[in-house]
Motif scaffolding. Structure first.
Motif, PDB file in Angstrom:
ATOM      1  N   ASP A   2     -13.609   1.797   5.497  1.00  0.00           N
ATOM      2  CA  ASP A   2     -13.364   1.001   6.711  1.00  0.00           C
ATOM      3  C   ASP A   2     -12.270  -0.015   6.378  1.00  0.00           C
ATOM      4  N   GLN A  62      -5.764  13.894  10.364  1.00  0.00           N
ATOM      5  CA  GLN A  62      -6.369  12.594  10.041  1.00  0.00           C
ATOM      6  C   GLN A  62      -5.371  11.683   9.336  1.00  0.00           C
ATOM      7  N   GLU A  65      -3.074  10.286  12.056  1.00  0.00           N
ATOM      8  CA  GLU A  65      -3.785   9.330  12.904  1.00  0.00           C
ATOM      9  C   GLU A  65      -4.076   8.040  12.146  1.00  0.00           C
ATOM     10  N   THR A  66      -4.477   8.153  10.877  1.00  0.00           N
ATOM     11  CA  THR A  66      -4.769   6.961  10.070  1.00  0.00           C
ATOM     12  C   THR A  66      -3.522   6.117   9.872  1.00  0.00           C
ATOM     13  N   GLN A  67      -2.407   6.750   9.552  1.00  0.00           N
ATOM     14  CA  GLN A  67      -1.167   6.000   9.374  1.00  0.00           C
ATOM     15  C   GLN A  67      -0.730   5.348  10.682  1.00  0.00           C
ATOM     16  N   ARG A  68      -0.853   6.069  11.778  1.00  0.00           N
ATOM     17  CA  ARG A  68      -0.457   5.519  13.076  1.00  0.00           C
ATOM     18  C   ARG A  68      -1.308   4.297  13.434  1.00  0.00           C
ATOM     19  N   GLU A  69      -2.627   4.393  13.214  1.00  0.00           N
ATOM     20  CA  GLU A  69      -3.512   3.287  13.571  1.00  0.00           C
ATOM     21  C   GLU A  69      -3.260   2.065  12.692  1.00  0.00           C
ATOM     22  N   ILE A  70      -3.120   2.278  11.384  1.00  0.00           N
ATOM     23  CA  ILE A  70      -2.869   1.156  10.473  1.00  0.00           C
ATOM     24  C   ILE A  70      -1.523   0.515  10.787  1.00  0.00           C
ATOM     25  N   HIS A  71      -0.519   1.322  11.027  1.00  0.00           N
ATOM     26  CA  HIS A  71       0.809   0.806  11.369  1.00  0.00           C
ATOM     27  C   HIS A  71       0.753  -0.040  12.635  1.00  0.00           C
ATOM     28  N   GLN A  72       0.084   0.459  13.656  1.00  0.00           N
ATOM     29  CA  GLN A  72       0.032  -0.254  14.926  1.00  0.00           C
ATOM     30  C   GLN A  72      -0.759  -1.539  14.815  1.00  0.00           C
ATOM     31  N   ARG A  73      -1.938  -1.490  14.203  1.00  0.00           N
ATOM     32  CA  ARG A  73      -2.784  -2.686  14.085  1.00  0.00           C
ATOM     33  C   ARG A  73      -2.117  -3.758  13.228  1.00  0.00           C
ATOM     34  N   ASP A  90       0.750  -5.270  15.222  1.00  0.00           N
ATOM     35  CA  ASP A  90       0.229  -6.051  16.354  1.00  0.00           C
ATOM     36  C   ASP A  90      -0.252  -7.422  15.907  1.00  0.00           C
TER      37      ASP A  90
END
Length: 299
Positions: free
Chosen positions: A66, A104, A107-115, A118
């Motif tokens: 997590d 995965q 998606e993991t790289q995209r989510e970490i990059h965006q968060r 942000d």
């Protein structure tokens, strides 16, 4: 150390400093920080750690865990470091991706990059640039990521890339790497995209040459490295591809990939480089690359 042996390494519980300078062309210091360090603690000497000599900060996120808490730690760490030294390169390694599927990983790289971006934008520190890499110890992705980090610290990198572009265009070579032999980090390459399979092939090629050199190329009383100014090799693959390695200095090697038909037209490649007027630029490139690297590392 093999990847499986890392299972027996103890977790980092204090700040440790390692000098990478004894046997590698790339000379630098690595400061390893445990995850529980509070960079806002008054006792933490941020000016000393992140001051003028710190050029890159690598933050590692476990992709199989997590990572929300890690993202908060990432934000506080880079914000603190940026206030002390705004010239630091901030690199994020999304590690242990070997346990994830290709979808995965994306998606993991995209989510970490965006968060991560942000949070920087919301705090008014969106001037901080983060670079993200998917890494694993079970392939060469970790070496490629470190290569990208090191290249950012070389002011003469555009010049070296241009020299390599001249080199491959005049010799019908498809891809050329300038490797630090010990670490397997490629210090420079030409401007064409890096194919992961080709990079891994070149790394394995270097390992084979060094192993064979130590078995057959060392004298009994020799105390020097098996990799020297006589080191070179040519390997033909079943895919009609030629791998060519040539020593630049005792730490650096040029590794090239070219098609077999291009190699056949040139005959003896090493002799062709030395004698053909069109190929004089290759030897000039090697000398200039060596000089550029010496300046950027030691000045």
């Amino acid at each position: 150390m093999s990847p499986n042996e890392t299972l027996f390494l103890e977790s980092t519980n204090k700040i440790t400093k390692d000098d990478i300078s004894s046997s590698s062309f790339i000379q630098f210091q690595v400061w390893d920080f445990p995850g529980q360090i509070d960079f806002f603690d008054p006792t933490f000497d941020a000016d000393n750690i992140f001051g003028g000599q710190c050029e890159a900060l690598i933050f590692i996120i476990d992709a199989q865990d997590d990572y929300m808490e890690s993202l908060e730690k990432l934000h506080s760490t880079v914000s603190r470091a940026y206030k002390v030294n705004p010239n630091i390169h901030f690199e994020v390694f999304i590690h242990k991706v070997d346990g994830l599927s290709d979808d995965q990983k994306i998606e993991t790289q995209r989510e970490i990059h965006q968060r991560a971006n942000d949070e920087l934008s919301e705090s008014g520190t969106d001037s901080i640039h983060l670079s993200f890499y998917l890494t694993s110890i079970y392939d060469h992705s970790i070496f490629e990521a470190f290569s990208k980090v090191v290249q950012k610290l070389i002011p003469q990198l555009p010049t070296m890339e241009n020299l390599l572009n001249i080199f491959i265009s005049n010799s019908n070579i498809e891809k050329a790497f300038l490797f630090d032999v010990v670490s397997k980090i490629y210090v420079a390459t030409d401007s064409s995209p890096v194919d992961m399979a080709s990079y891994e092939l070149c790394c394995d090629f270097i390992d084979v040459i060094i192993d064979i050199s130590y078995i057959y190329g060392m004298k009994e009383d020799a105390e020097t490295s098996a990799f020297d100014n006589q080191s070179s090799s040519i390997i033909r693959l079943n895919s009609s591809t030629i791998l060519y390695l040539r020593e630049v200095n005792k730490y650096l090697a040029m590794v090239c990939l070219l098609r077999e038909e291009n190699f056949a037209r040139q005959g003896n490649f090493a002799r062709y480089v030395r004698t053909d007027g069109r190929m004089v630029c290759l030897s000039v490139c090697l000398v200039c690359l060596s000089v550029c690297l010496f300046v950027c590392v030691f000045v």
